[in-house]
Design an enzyme around this catalytic site. Structure first.
Site, PDB file in Angstrom:
ATOM      1  N   HIS A  81      28.075 -89.209 121.784  1.00  0.00           N
ATOM      2  CA  HIS A  81      26.858 -88.423 121.620  1.00  0.00           C
ATOM      3  C   HIS A  81      26.129 -88.866 120.363  1.00  0.00           C
ATOM      4  O   HIS A  81      26.735 -89.026 119.311  1.00  0.00           O
ATOM      5  CB  HIS A  81      27.209 -86.929 121.511  1.00  0.00           C
ATOM      6  CG  HIS A  81      26.002 -86.075 121.299  1.00  0.00           C
ATOM      7  ND1 HIS A  81      25.164 -85.712 122.331  1.00  0.00           N
ATOM      8  CD2 HIS A  81      25.455 -85.544 120.180  1.00  0.00           C
ATOM      9  CE1 HIS A  81      24.177 -84.981 121.847  1.00  0.00           C
ATOM     10  NE2 HIS A  81      24.328 -84.865 120.544  1.00  0.00           N
ATOM     11  N   ASP A 133      24.100 -71.200 124.219  1.00  0.00           N
ATOM     12  CA  ASP A 133      23.478 -72.133 123.275  1.00  0.00           C
ATOM     13  C   ASP A 133      21.991 -72.284 123.573  1.00  0.00           C
ATOM     14  O   ASP A 133      21.167 -72.336 122.668  1.00  0.00           O
ATOM     15  CB  ASP A 133      24.163 -73.500 123.333  1.00  0.00           C
ATOM     16  CG  ASP A 133      23.368 -74.528 122.548  1.00  0.00           C
ATOM     17  OD1 ASP A 133      23.263 -74.347 121.324  1.00  0.00           O
ATOM     18  OD2 ASP A 133      22.820 -75.461 123.146  1.00  0.00           O
ATOM     19  N   ARG A 146      16.584 -69.685 117.500  1.00  0.00           N
ATOM     20  CA  ARG A 146      16.622 -70.329 116.167  1.00  0.00           C
ATOM     21  C   ARG A 146      15.354 -71.117 115.901  1.00  0.00           C
ATOM     22  O   ARG A 146      14.845 -71.171 114.787  1.00  0.00           O
ATOM     23  CB  ARG A 146      17.850 -71.250 116.080  1.00  0.00           C
ATOM     24  CG  ARG A 146      19.161 -70.485 115.954  1.00  0.00           C
ATOM     25  CD  ARG A 146      20.349 -71.386 116.273  1.00  0.00           C
ATOM     26  NE  ARG A 146      20.325 -72.589 115.482  1.00  0.00           N
ATOM     27  CZ  ARG A 146      20.769 -73.779 115.900  1.00  0.00           C
ATOM     28  NH1 ARG A 146      21.304 -73.923 117.096  1.00  0.00           N
ATOM     29  NH2 ARG A 146      20.699 -74.819 115.119  1.00  0.00           N
ATOM     30  N   SER A 205      26.269 -75.942 118.348  1.00  0.00           N
ATOM     31  CA  SER A 205      25.354 -76.145 119.468  1.00  0.00           C
ATOM     32  C   SER A 205      25.638 -77.492 120.154  1.00  0.00           C
ATOM     33  O   SER A 205      25.791 -77.564 121.378  1.00  0.00           O
ATOM     34  CB  SER A 205      23.926 -76.092 118.913  1.00  0.00           C
ATOM     35  OG  SER A 205      23.002 -76.575 119.834  1.00  0.00           O
ATOM     36  N   LYS A 249      27.976 -78.225 124.084  1.00  0.00           N
ATOM     37  CA  LYS A 249      27.528 -78.943 125.284  1.00  0.00           C
ATOM     38  C   LYS A 249      28.468 -80.098 125.624  1.00  0.00           C
ATOM     39  O   LYS A 249      28.739 -80.387 126.783  1.00  0.00           O
ATOM     40  CB  LYS A 249      26.089 -79.423 125.085  1.00  0.00           C
ATOM     41  CG  LYS A 249      25.117 -78.248 125.170  1.00  0.00           C
ATOM     42  CD  LYS A 249      23.722 -78.572 124.730  1.00  0.00           C
ATOM     43  CE  LYS A 249      23.608 -78.652 123.249  1.00  0.00           C
ATOM     44  NZ  LYS A 249      22.299 -78.465 122.665  1.00  0.00           N
TER      45      LYS A 249
HETATM   46  N1  URA Z   1      20.534 -80.464 118.795  1.00  0.00           N
HETATM   47  C1  URA Z   1      21.216 -79.488 119.419  1.00  0.00           C
HETATM   48  O1  URA Z   1      21.661 -79.669 120.550  1.00  0.00           O
HETATM   49  N2  URA Z   1      21.383 -78.310 118.792  1.00  0.00           N
HETATM   50  C2  URA Z   1      20.899 -78.062 117.554  1.00  0.00           C
HETATM   51  O2  URA Z   1      21.107 -76.989 117.038  1.00  0.00           O
HETATM   52  C3  URA Z   1      20.188 -79.084 116.922  1.00  0.00           C
HETATM   53  C4  URA Z   1      20.028 -80.277 117.566  1.00  0.00           C
END
Ligand code: URA
Length: 433
Positions: free
Chosen positions: A82, A161, A168, A183, A187
């Site tokens: 990632h 999320d 946020r 976050s 994923k």
């Molecule tokens: N990318 C994400 O997936 N989450 C965040 O909080 C910031 C960047």
């Protein structure tokens, strides 16, 4: 339990228990806890932080809020990669086939791009016929057969999320290391990987501008991985300028294929070898980094990595002729040269501005509804440290218009020319395990 007590506890700098964290994550996902209370809690976390333990529990609670992808029917140890995001980041098209060529299974769920960084899926769709909407069974069968498949994100992964991120975004609480780390990792974990290699970008074009912040984010994500039983390594790499020379959808596929065929675009080759070698070691295919690196490099030079990419494209319906003859990939009618206005050395290239210039051309989406143009993009001709004469070409805009005024201005603004040669930038700053 009352949400107001949870907010107060965090506001006063105390650690939340697992029960309290699950209470607010679940309550927010179902809609039982309102935005204003979760906003207040996010702000308390922003100022008070979270321990590694709290962050891991938050991550797991977000994973548990939705579906998870079960990859257990794929043989072997699944390693995901990632990137925290950057301009010209085509590394996935390199590491996927590179590690597949040594037998590491890669089952990648990817997204589309929004804003100035293009998405993996959009880039792959430059290849006509390429299908990311494959069924779960096809996805798994492809990985078992070819070791590599990419699917668009389906299902309801980490819905908590999704909701928290949207909140946020409008409450000035995005830039909190535990919240970002949780976050991203939620994923990745919901996508089913056994191990994770993170490419954490640092610099002007990155989410994290300073090495200190990038390192803190990397450490937090590695800690979450460890706490939740996923071996995780983070490589902190430079994003003070775009990666490689090409930005845009087909442009990036073209450059990635050239590197797979052995082109020495140093930053791309080096970073993808580094990440791939870590992935292959985590997958236990090699005993150590050096052995993995050597074999993967050999597989670029002997054509096996390129062949893995071809096989992957064919398996997902893509037109392999476009990979064998890169001039068949979509291209734009005009090549507009943007020239230096003064002599000197390239001191900085603001990657975000290059990304925005590419978006103005149509390579990215200004809104969720925008259509992508796969043929437009930018070819950089000068990078940091290069000498340039006044009137020499800095970059080429591949455009649908003869005079793309906004993109030209934006691209020109991205370049900073100075009289002295700047120091070389490292490509890789640190590896965090
Ligand atoms: N990318 C994400 O997936 N989450 C965040 O909080 C910031 C960047």
């Amino acid at each position: 339990m009352r949400m107001v007590d949870v907010i107060e506890k965090k506001r006063n700098g105390n650690a939340l228990t697992e029960e309290e964290i699950r209470y607010f994550v679940d309550g927010y996902t179902t809609g039982d806890i309102p935005d204003y209370q979760v906003s207040a809690l996010m702000m308390a976390v922003y100022f008070q932080g979270m321990s590694d333990k709290e962050t891991a529990v938050l991550t797991q609670a977000m994973v548990d809020s939705g579906e998870t992808i079960d990859l257990s029917s794929i043989q072997g140890h699944k390693v995901d990669k990632h990137s925290t995001g950057g301009v010209g980041d085509k590394i996935s098209f390199l590491v996927g086939p590179m590690v597949a060529s040594v037998g590491v299974p890669v089952a990648k769920m990817s997204g589309r791009g929004l804003g100035h960084t293009g998405g993996t899926i959009d880039k792959l769709e430059s290849i006509s016929g390429f299908n990311v909407e494959i069924t779960k069974d096809e996805f798994i069968a492809n990985v078992n057969k070819n070791k590599l498949a990419v699917a668009g994100q389906t299902g309801n992964l980490a819905p908590a999320d999704k909701k928290l991120y949207a909140l946020r975004d409008v409450t000035a609480t995005v830039d909190s290391i535990p919240l970002i780390a949780g976050s991203i990792m939620s994923k990745k974990i919901a996508s089913g990987a056994d191990s994770i290699v993170l490419d954490v970008k640092t610099g002007s074009g990155a989410f994290m501008k300073t090495l200190e912040d990038s390192e803190a984010l990397a450490r937090e994500m590695v800690a979450i991985g460890k706490n939740l039983g996923r071996n995780t390594i983070a490589v902190i790499s430079d994003m003070n300028q775009p990666l490689g020379y090409e930005v845009g959808n087909a442009n990036e596929i073209r450059e990635a294929v050239e590197v797979l065929q052995g082109a020495k675009v140093n930053d791309l080759r080096e970073l993808s070898l580094e990440l791939s070698a870590h992935m292959a070691v985590l997958a236990k295919v090699f005993p150590d980094y050096d052995a993995a690196y050597k074999q993967i490099e050999e597989n670029i030079d002997n054509g096996k990595a390129f062949e893995a990419f071809r096989t992957f494209v064919a398996a997902q319906g893509g037109d392999v002729a476009m990979i064998d003859d890169l001039s068949l990939l979509p291209s734009a009618p005009y090549a507009v040269e943007v020239k230096a206005q003064e002599e000197g050395y390239v001191n900085a290239i603001d990657a975000a501005s290059i990304g925005v210039a590419a978006m103005y051309l149509g390579a990215g989406r200004a809104t969720k509804e925008s259509e992508i143009n796969h043929g437009v993009g930018i070819s950089l001709k000068k990078k940091i440290g290069d000498h340039v004469k006044a009137g020499e070409t800095l970059l080429v805009l591949h455009s649908e218009e003869e005079e793309p005024k906004d993109s030209t201005e934006k691209a020109l603004q991205a370049y900073e020319i100075s009289s002295g040669k700047p120091d070389d930038l490292p490509l890789i700053y640190k590896v965090i395990r």
